[in-house]
Design a protein around this motif. Structure first.
Motif, PDB file in Angstrom:
ATOM      1  N   GLU A  28      29.148  25.163  40.499  1.00  0.00           N
ATOM      2  CA  GLU A  28      28.096  24.632  39.632  1.00  0.00           C
ATOM      3  C   GLU A  28      27.403  25.756  38.867  1.00  0.00           C
ATOM      4  N   PHE A  29      27.219  26.894  39.528  1.00  0.00           N
ATOM      5  CA  PHE A  29      26.626  28.076  38.892  1.00  0.00           C
ATOM      6  C   PHE A  29      27.606  29.241  39.082  1.00  0.00           C
ATOM      7  N   PRO A  30      28.586  29.365  38.181  1.00  0.00           N
ATOM      8  CA  PRO A  30      29.650  30.364  38.366  1.00  0.00           C
ATOM      9  C   PRO A  30      29.120  31.795  38.406  1.00  0.00           C
ATOM     10  N   ARG A  31      29.854  32.646  39.121  1.00  0.00           N
ATOM     11  CA  ARG A  31      29.556  34.073  39.143  1.00  0.00           C
ATOM     12  C   ARG A  31      30.847  34.843  38.887  1.00  0.00           C
ATOM     13  N   LEU A  32      30.688  36.119  38.508  1.00  0.00           N
ATOM     14  CA  LEU A  32      31.835  36.958  38.167  1.00  0.00           C
ATOM     15  C   LEU A  32      31.980  38.071  39.196  1.00  0.00           C
ATOM     16  N   GLU A  33      33.234  38.360  39.585  1.00  0.00           N
ATOM     17  CA  GLU A  33      33.505  39.458  40.500  1.00  0.00           C
ATOM     18  C   GLU A  33      34.915  39.956  40.246  1.00  0.00           C
ATOM     19  N   TRP A  34      35.226  41.142  40.742  1.00  0.00           N
ATOM     20  CA  TRP A  34      36.586  41.643  40.602  1.00  0.00           C
ATOM     21  C   TRP A  34      37.415  41.132  41.765  1.00  0.00           C
ATOM     22  N   SER A  35      38.721  40.986  41.535  1.00  0.00           N
ATOM     23  CA  SER A  35      39.616  40.457  42.563  1.00  0.00           C
ATOM     24  C   SER A  35      40.922  41.238  42.533  1.00  0.00           C
ATOM     25  N   SER A  36      41.454  41.534  43.713  1.00  0.00           N
ATOM     26  CA  SER A  36      42.702  42.310  43.786  1.00  0.00           C
ATOM     27  C   SER A  36      43.918  41.477  43.384  1.00  0.00           C
ATOM     28  N   SER A  37      43.769  40.159  43.344  1.00  0.00           N
ATOM     29  CA  SER A  37      44.904  39.301  42.962  1.00  0.00           C
ATOM     30  C   SER A  37      44.381  37.946  42.507  1.00  0.00           C
ATOM     31  N   ILE A  38      45.277  37.128  41.976  1.00  0.00           N
ATOM     32  CA  ILE A  38      44.930  35.774  41.551  1.00  0.00           C
ATOM     33  C   ILE A  38      44.965  34.857  42.767  1.00  0.00           C
ATOM     34  N   GLY A  39      43.959  34.017  42.904  1.00  0.00           N
ATOM     35  CA  GLY A  39      43.899  33.083  44.024  1.00  0.00           C
ATOM     36  C   GLY A  39      44.306  31.677  43.625  1.00  0.00           C
ATOM     37  N   THR A  40      44.307  30.784  44.591  1.00  0.00           N
ATOM     38  CA  THR A  40      44.664  29.378  44.347  1.00  0.00           C
ATOM     39  C   THR A  40      43.429  28.497  44.463  1.00  0.00           C
ATOM     40  N   ASP A  41      42.282  29.051  44.056  1.00  0.00           N
ATOM     41  CA  ASP A  41      40.991  28.407  44.308  1.00  0.00           C
ATOM     42  C   ASP A  41      40.423  27.665  43.109  1.00  0.00           C
ATOM     43  N   GLY A  42      41.153  27.627  41.989  1.00  0.00           N
ATOM     44  CA  GLY A  42      40.654  26.920  40.814  1.00  0.00           C
ATOM     45  C   GLY A  42      39.762  27.745  39.918  1.00  0.00           C
ATOM     46  N   ALA A  43      39.532  29.024  40.266  1.00  0.00           N
ATOM     47  CA  ALA A  43      38.714  29.898  39.421  1.00  0.00           C
ATOM     48  C   ALA A  43      39.527  30.369  38.211  1.00  0.00           C
ATOM     49  N   TYR A  80      40.799  33.601  35.959  1.00  0.00           N
ATOM     50  CA  TYR A  80      41.071  35.017  36.189  1.00  0.00           C
ATOM     51  C   TYR A  80      41.348  35.707  34.866  1.00  0.00           C
ATOM     52  N   PHE A  81      40.705  36.860  34.644  1.00  0.00           N
ATOM     53  CA  PHE A  81      40.830  37.613  33.401  1.00  0.00           C
ATOM     54  C   PHE A  81      41.421  38.984  33.706  1.00  0.00           C
ATOM     55  N   GLY A  82      42.287  39.454  32.807  1.00  0.00           N
ATOM     56  CA  GLY A  82      42.875  40.767  33.011  1.00  0.00           C
ATOM     57  C   GLY A  82      44.327  40.773  32.551  1.00  0.00           C
ATOM     58  N   PRO A  83      45.159  41.660  33.186  1.00  0.00           N
ATOM     59  CA  PRO A  83      44.839  42.538  34.308  1.00  0.00           C
ATOM     60  C   PRO A  83      44.205  43.852  33.853  1.00  0.00           C
ATOM     61  N   PHE A  84      43.646  44.594  34.834  1.00  0.00           N
ATOM     62  CA  PHE A  84      43.031  45.889  34.591  1.00  0.00           C
ATOM     63  C   PHE A  84      43.854  46.969  35.270  1.00  0.00           C
ATOM     64  N   ARG A  85      43.716  48.200  34.790  1.00  0.00           N
ATOM     65  CA  ARG A  85      44.502  49.303  35.331  1.00  0.00           C
ATOM     66  C   ARG A  85      44.172  49.594  36.784  1.00  0.00           C
ATOM     67  N   SER A  86      42.901  49.427  37.174  1.00  0.00           N
ATOM     68  CA  SER A  86      42.510  49.773  38.537  1.00  0.00           C
ATOM     69  C   SER A  86      41.305  48.954  38.948  1.00  0.00           C
ATOM     70  N   GLY A  87      41.078  48.894  40.266  1.00  0.00           N
ATOM     71  CA  GLY A  87      39.906  48.192  40.783  1.00  0.00           C
ATOM     72  C   GLY A  87      38.620  48.830  40.313  1.00  0.00           C
ATOM     73  N   THR A  88      38.613  50.161  40.186  1.00  0.00           N
ATOM     74  CA  THR A  88      37.421  50.870  39.726  1.00  0.00           C
ATOM     75  C   THR A  88      37.017  50.404  38.335  1.00  0.00           C
ATOM     76  N   LEU A  89      37.990  50.338  37.427  1.00  0.00           N
ATOM     77  CA  LEU A  89      37.690  49.923  36.061  1.00  0.00           C
ATOM     78  C   LEU A  89      37.314  48.449  36.008  1.00  0.00           C
ATOM     79  N   ALA A  90      37.951  47.626  36.829  1.00  0.00           N
ATOM     80  CA  ALA A  90      37.580  46.207  36.872  1.00  0.00           C
ATOM     81  C   ALA A  90      36.128  46.059  37.311  1.00  0.00           C
ATOM     82  N   ARG A  91      35.720  46.830  38.314  1.00  0.00           N
ATOM     83  CA  ARG A  91      34.323  46.770  38.789  1.00  0.00           C
ATOM     84  C   ARG A  91      33.355  47.249  37.710  1.00  0.00           C
TER      85      ARG A  91
END
Length: 587
Positions: free
Chosen positions: A313-328, A330-341
């Motif tokens: 209902e109130f979406p939030r944004l976070e970095w993720s190491s992979s795509i999930g099956t949760d209906g969210a 996903y934007f990317g991909p990024f070169r590294s987790g550091t840059l995604a964060r």
């Protein structure tokens, strides 16, 4: 354990006036940074050594005393090198690393600069442990082994770039054949006792007939034991080169591969047209068969994504190491987790998305948190911001992640320059990295969705340069919907009908059917496709259905296919915004 794909590996090469780091000096230095499986930054400069360059060095490198007489001083260049080596989790790499490190270290010491405590990686040591025994291990020989052309051999940038490129090959081999994927494992491996196992003549004789028939085409191969059980499934750009490599007389392998080869009685193969098709087929087959010598989770490298919990209902944004099956989304991909964060932090600073993790139950009695006080959130939890107003902020963030910068990149550019002018170089470097990653994300020919689960794309990849055939991949909502090889004289009528069926249905407006649930197999397929596009977007044509009507997309498709009949496919050259930033703001 930290993955070596995440860490910035700074490949350095120095040209010097001699071999002694105490008495001789650097005349040229180059830094090439690899991260996430690609070269991300380059730097090269001549340095005035205030020493005579011997004739044999001048002849070998092409660097003359006249050239260095007007070159910058080491006190101007070495602090910039130090900035590279001060990146978080950085690794110092070179071919014969002790030589380059001793010269760099002594330069820092003479200038009274802090000498960083940094892990050292020697590509020459890796070559001795990975490559065939008979092969020479110098930069030129190793580069030639991997068909890497060196521009300006014995110049710092030419050698550093070649070293970086074959290091990427080494990392792939270590991951796939030695089960090594962390920084600690990599650093230990370079000093590991060399143990190589030879392929026996009996193993070669059993598959001799098959080896002669292997084509020089991409495909998938299967190693079978005497009972016909599949021992191993692999993919190859060239089936002939890859499979024969296991069975060459005197071929050497790590223990795991040697045990597998010893049991092989037959080899089956299937051509696929392109490497991407081979990757997709290999992944499916490994998951279906689960062969004894395969490690499915390591068959392709995962790049991180940003996850927008749009199902909430109130979406939030976070970095993720992979795509999930949760209906969210996903934007990317990024070169590294550091840059995604870092991109997540940019979005939080620029849009009013909540950073709290709990499920919101808005109430007028609730006290807004710290982020409301510093104007980083509109406090929907306390009903200060309505659900509709919050949804508008989410949509603004979504548009931004889909390529609509809306002035934010200019703002980041100004912040970076301000930090540099104030001599806050670490902060300026962080902003530059964030700006570069956003520029890469937005460096598209049109403003299109970067949500991989809402991605309607056509990939056109060269399949066989001899007959000018191409392979087309129709991606619908992030998933592979159709795949086909088109020859020079192929009738494309059915393909044009397929475009209409997949992307437009009964209307000329592109279908909007964002996927909300996927099974794990579909997720893996999306990971492979997006990672491949990320690494090969200059070697394929990528057509986007967004913002095009049916006629526009068909015209673009027909134009590319027609062009492929007479010319090798390439992506039209563009002056990348990333290149502009790197040229003007590289340290």
């Amino acid at each position: 354990m930290k993955s070596y794909w995440e860490s910035p590996i700074v490949v350095i090469d120095v040209e010097t006036t001699g071999h002694d780091p105490e008495h001789h000096r650097i005349i040229e230095i180059a830094c090439v940074v690899i991260q996430g499986g690609e070269i991300v930054r380059e730097f090269s400069e001549l340095i005035n050594p205030h020493q005579f360059i011997p004739p044999f060095i001048e002849q070998m490198t092409g660097i003359s005393n006249v050239m260095t007489a007007t070159a910058p001083e080491d006190k101007e260049i070495m602090p910039q090198v130090l900035e590279f080596l001060s990146m978080p989790n950085a690794i110092f790499a070179a071919h014969n690393v002790s030589f380059d490190w001793n010269f760099v270290q002594n330069s820092f010491r003479r200038l009274r600069l802090n000498i960083p405590l940094i892990p050292q990686l020697c590509t020459c040591k890796l070559a001795r442990r990975i490559l065939p025994l008979h092969l020479k291990k110098n930069v030129g020989a190793v580069a030639s082994h991997f068909n890497i052309m060196i521009e300006n051999r014995h110049r710092a940038l030419g050698d550093a770039k070649a070293t970086a490129l074959f290091l990427l090959h080494f990392l792939e081999i270590l991951e796939n054949e030695h089960d090594i994927e962390s920084v600690d494992e990599l650093l230990r491996f370079q000093n590991k006792r060399i143990e190589q196992f030879h392929t026996s003549p009996a193993a070669i004789k059993r598959v001799e007939t098959t080896l002669k028939s292997l084509p020089e085409e991409p495909g998938v191969y299967r190693m079978l034991d005497k009972d016909g059980n599949i021992l191993y499934i692999g993919k190859a750009k060239s089936l002939r080169e890859r499979v024969r490599g296991y069975f060459q007389p005197g071929a050497q392998h790590p223990q795991k591969i040697a045990r597998m080869v010893k049991q092989v009685f037959n080899v089956e193969y299937e051509t696929t047209g392109t490497e991407l098709a081979a990757l997709l087929l290999e992944s499916k087959e490994i998951k279906r068969v689960k062969p004894q010598f395969n490690t499915a989770s390591k068959k392709f490298r995962r790049f991180p994504f940003l996850r927008l919990s749009s199902q909430d209902e109130f979406p939030r944004l976070e970095w993720s190491s992979s795509i999930g099956t949760d209906g969210a989304e996903y934007f990317g991909p990024f070169r590294s987790g550091t840059l995604a964060r870092e991109v997540v932090e940019t979005v939080y600073k620029s849009f009013g998305l909540r950073q709290c993790t709990e499920v919101l139950q808005p109430s007028i009695e609730k006290q807004p948190c710290f982020y409301y006080q510093i104007k980083r959130c509109g406090a929907p939890c306390a009903l200060i911001q309505s659900k509709e107003e919050y949804a508008k902020e989410v949509e603004r963030a979504r548009r931004f992640l889909s390529g609509s910068a809306g002035g934010l990149l200019t703002k980041l550019d100004e912040e970076m320059q301000s930090e540099a002018e104030a001599l806050r170089f670490e902060s300026a470097a962080m902003l530059r990295n964030r700006l570069n990653e956003l520029k890469r994300l937005f460096d598209r020919r049109a403003e299109v969705s970067t949500s991989v689960t809402h991605n309607n794309t056509i990939l056109i990849v060269e399949a066989n340069p001899r007959d000018k055939s191409v392979e087309v991949f129709f991606i619908r909502s992030g998933k592979l919907a159709h795949q086909e090889i088109i020859g020079r004289k192929a009738d494309t009528t059915k393909l044009l009908m397929k475009i209409e069926e997949l992307y437009y249905a009964d209307t000329t407006i592109p279908i909007d059917d964002r996927v909300h649930r996927m099974d794990p197999f579909e997720v893996d397929e999306i990971q492979i496709i997006t990672s491949w596009i990320h690494r090969h977007n200059n070697s394929a044509h990528i057509l986007y259905a967004e913002h095009k009507d049916l006629d526009q997309l068909i015209q673009e498709f027909v134009s590319v296919i027609s062009h492929s009949h007479t010319k090798t496919i390439h992506k039209p050259g563009e002056y990348s915004q990333l290149e502009y930033i790197d040229q003007h703001y590289s340290p």
